[in-house]
Scaffold this motif. Structure first.
Motif, PDB file in Angstrom:
ATOM      1  N   GLN A  89       0.834  -1.208   0.000  1.00 26.39           N
ATOM      2  CA  GLN A  89       0.000   0.000   0.000  1.00 26.39           C
ATOM      3  C   GLN A  89       0.866   1.254   0.000  1.00 26.39           C
ATOM      4  OE1 GLN A  89      -3.948   0.686   0.494  1.00 26.39           O
ATOM      5  NE2 GLN A  89      -2.744   2.190  -0.657  1.00 26.39           N
ATOM      6  N   ALA A  90       1.932   1.261   0.802  1.00 25.79           N
ATOM      7  CA  ALA A  90       2.848   2.407   0.831  1.00 25.79           C
ATOM      8  C   ALA A  90       3.489   2.627  -0.535  1.00 25.79           C
ATOM      9  CB  ALA A  90       3.921   2.197   1.895  1.00 25.79           C
ATOM     10  N   ALA A  91       3.846   1.526  -1.211  1.00 26.90           N
ATOM     11  CA  ALA A  91       4.457   1.626  -2.529  1.00 26.90           C
ATOM     12  C   ALA A  91       3.498   2.271  -3.533  1.00 26.90           C
ATOM     13  CB  ALA A  91       4.885   0.241  -3.019  1.00 26.90           C
ATOM     14  N   ILE A  92       2.243   1.861  -3.501  1.00 31.38           N
ATOM     15  CA  ILE A  92       1.243   2.462  -4.397  1.00 31.38           C
ATOM     16  C   ILE A  92       1.082   3.946  -4.082  1.00 31.38           C
ATOM     17  CG2 ILE A  92      -1.194   2.493  -5.046  1.00 31.38           C
ATOM     18  CD1 ILE A  92       0.303   0.094  -6.219  1.00 31.38           C
ATOM     19  N   LEU A  93       0.973   4.289  -2.806  1.00 35.65           N
ATOM     20  CA  LEU A  93       0.814   5.689  -2.409  1.00 35.65           C
ATOM     21  C   LEU A  93       2.015   6.531  -2.833  1.00 35.65           C
ATOM     22  CD1 LEU A  93      -0.716   5.285   1.167  1.00 35.65           C
ATOM     23  CD2 LEU A  93      -1.910   6.032  -0.913  1.00 35.65           C
ATOM     24  N   SER A  94       3.195   5.921  -2.835  1.00 34.85           N
ATOM     25  CA  SER A  94       4.414   6.661  -3.173  1.00 34.85           C
ATOM     26  C   SER A  94       4.458   7.089  -4.630  1.00 34.85           C
ATOM     27  CB  SER A  94       5.655   5.825  -2.854  1.00 34.85           C
ATOM     28  OG  SER A  94       5.876   4.819  -3.829  1.00 34.85           O
ATOM     29  N   ARG A  95       3.641   6.454  -5.460  1.00 32.00           N
ATOM     30  CA  ARG A  95       3.565   6.840  -6.875  1.00 32.00           C
ATOM     31  C   ARG A  95       2.570   7.984  -7.076  1.00 32.00           C
ATOM     32  NH1 ARG A  95       8.000   5.866  -8.072  1.00 32.00           N
ATOM     33  NH2 ARG A  95       8.080   6.007  -5.811  1.00 32.00           N
ATOM     34  N   LEU A  96       1.846   8.334  -6.022  1.00 30.08           N
ATOM     35  CA  LEU A  96       0.785   9.346  -6.119  1.00 30.08           C
ATOM     36  C   LEU A  96       1.026  10.562  -5.234  1.00 30.08           C
ATOM     37  CD1 LEU A  96      -2.083   6.741  -5.922  1.00 30.08           C
ATOM     38  CD2 LEU A  96      -1.692   8.217  -7.903  1.00 30.08           C
ATOM     39  N   ILE A  97       1.773  10.378  -4.143  1.00 36.22           N
ATOM     40  CA  ILE A  97       1.986  11.426  -3.153  1.00 36.22           C
ATOM     41  C   ILE A  97       3.486  11.567  -2.913  1.00 36.22           C
ATOM     42  CG2 ILE A  97       1.534  12.138  -0.762  1.00 36.22           C
ATOM     43  CD1 ILE A  97      -1.127  10.695  -0.896  1.00 36.22           C
ATOM     44  N   ARG A  98       3.974  12.812  -2.805  1.00 35.60           N
ATOM     45  CA  ARG A  98       5.412  13.061  -2.771  1.00 35.60           C
ATOM     46  C   ARG A  98       6.110  12.424  -1.578  1.00 35.60           C
ATOM     47  NH1 ARG A  98       9.222  16.971  -1.088  1.00 35.60           N
ATOM     48  NH2 ARG A  98       7.666  18.121   0.129  1.00 35.60           N
ATOM     49  N   ARG A  99       5.488  12.468  -0.389  1.00 31.59           N
ATOM     50  CA  ARG A  99       6.122  11.943   0.822  1.00 31.59           C
ATOM     51  C   ARG A  99       5.180  10.955   1.508  1.00 31.59           C
ATOM     52  NH1 ARG A  99       7.276  16.143   4.838  1.00 31.59           N
ATOM     53  NH2 ARG A  99       5.308  17.046   4.113  1.00 31.59           N
ATOM     54  N   VAL A 100       5.689   9.736   1.715  1.00 31.35           N
ATOM     55  CA  VAL A 100       4.906   8.692   2.365  1.00 31.35           C
ATOM     56  C   VAL A 100       5.590   8.301   3.674  1.00 31.35           C
ATOM     57  CG1 VAL A 100       4.004   6.333   2.177  1.00 31.35           C
ATOM     58  CG2 VAL A 100       4.074   7.813   0.148  1.00 31.35           C
ATOM     59  N   SER A 123      12.406   5.992  -3.128  1.00 28.67           N
ATOM     60  CA  SER A 123      13.153   6.777  -2.137  1.00 28.67           C
ATOM     61  C   SER A 123      12.285   7.722  -1.320  1.00 28.67           C
ATOM     62  CB  SER A 123      14.249   7.583  -2.845  1.00 28.67           C
ATOM     63  OG  SER A 123      13.675   8.449  -3.795  1.00 28.67           O
ATOM     64  N   ASN A 124      10.999   7.794  -1.608  1.00 31.98           N
ATOM     65  CA  ASN A 124      10.132   8.748  -0.908  1.00 31.98           C
ATOM     66  C   ASN A 124       9.242   8.084   0.141  1.00 31.98           C
ATOM     67  OD1 ASN A 124       8.602   7.497  -2.961  1.00 31.98           O
ATOM     68  ND2 ASN A 124       7.179   9.222  -3.081  1.00 31.98           N
ATOM     69  N   ILE A 125       9.584   6.839   0.526  1.00 32.00           N
ATOM     70  CA  ILE A 125       8.830   6.130   1.572  1.00 32.00           C
ATOM     71  C   ILE A 125       9.679   6.079   2.837  1.00 32.00           C
ATOM     72  CG2 ILE A 125       7.707   3.979   2.263  1.00 32.00           C
ATOM     73  CD1 ILE A 125       7.353   3.335  -0.708  1.00 32.00           C
ATOM     74  N   ASN A 126       9.140   6.617   3.913  1.00 33.65           N
ATOM     75  CA  ASN A 126       9.805   6.615   5.219  1.00 33.65           C
ATOM     76  C   ASN A 126       9.046   5.667   6.140  1.00 33.65           C
ATOM     77  OD1 ASN A 126      11.606   9.207   4.799  1.00 33.65           O
ATOM     78  ND2 ASN A 126       9.539   9.723   4.101  1.00 33.65           N
TER      79      ASN A 126
END
Length: 212
Positions: A89-100, A123-126
């Motif tokens: 889910q985080a991976a999908i969100l990372s393609r849509l929102i700049r910072r996860v 690189s934008n998933i924390n």
């Protein structure tokens, strides 16, 4: 071959639930096979939830698509996910929102999710090991908050970490049922409650589950 399987999966999702072009593009850009447990690769593209250890499940791609759409990601700059799980889910969100920002309470699952995310070069998933009910105050406020586990009531600490006008989506427990519910924060509280559909998620639990 993987891209063809992903495209077929997205087609099957769209037959059951209308997804926007941006969400479709996000799904096409993430290799789901990476996020399923060892031995389950041949089930990766089915619309089924899959077991992943520690009594947890990786959500069906259909469920992930619904939760993503209900979150209304367009225009959001940051999102907090409660319950990282497999990391899909985080991976999908990372393609849509700049910072996860994604929190997981089970150390073993978090370590596995981190490995998968690294394999994808996202690189934008924390990620953080913590009780998700605490949120992640250091990077608040968030434009969106998504619960990937069910809960009876939204903790006040998380409401405080949601931006004014921000959207929160969570499976809310009501009796024996769970209802995916969307809230908008207005004047410091959650308003405009919208019940979307019944669902089945694992529950939010207290505390940490650390590896020995």
């Amino acid at each position: 071959m993987q891209s063809l399987k992903t495209a077929n999966m997205v087609l099957e999702i769209s037959k059951r639930f209308k997804i926007s072009p941006s969400v479709e593009k996000a799904f096409l850009s993430v290799n789901r096979e990476i996020f399923v447990p060892n031995g389950f690769a041949h089930f990766a593209y089915t619309l089924d939830a899959l077991p992943m250890g520690a009594n947890q499940w990786i959500s069906s791609p259909l469920t992930v698509a619904k939760m993503t759409e209900y979150l209304q990601c367009e225009g959001a700059d940051s999102v907090l996910e409660i319950g990282c799980g497999s990391g899909y889910q985080a991976a999908i969100l990372s393609r849509l929102i700049r910072r996860v920002f994604s929190i997981e309470r089970i150390e073993k699952l978090l370590n596995e999710a981190r490995t998968r995310i690294k394999l994808c070069n996202f690189s934008n998933i924390n990620t953080k090991l913590d009780d998700g009910q605490n949120g992640w105050n250091a990077y608040a406020p968030y434009d969106r908050i998504l619960f990937s586990a069910s809960i009876q009531e939204i903790p006040q600490s998380l409401i405080a970490q949601l931006s004014e006008g921000g959207i929160l989506v969570a499976p809310i427990e009501r009796g024996n049922a769970q209802i995916i519910t969307r809230f908008i924060k207005c004047d410091g509280i959650l308003r405009e409650k919208q019940e979307l559909e019944q669902c089945a998620f694992v529950p939010v639990l207290n505390g940490l589950d650390k590896e020995s």
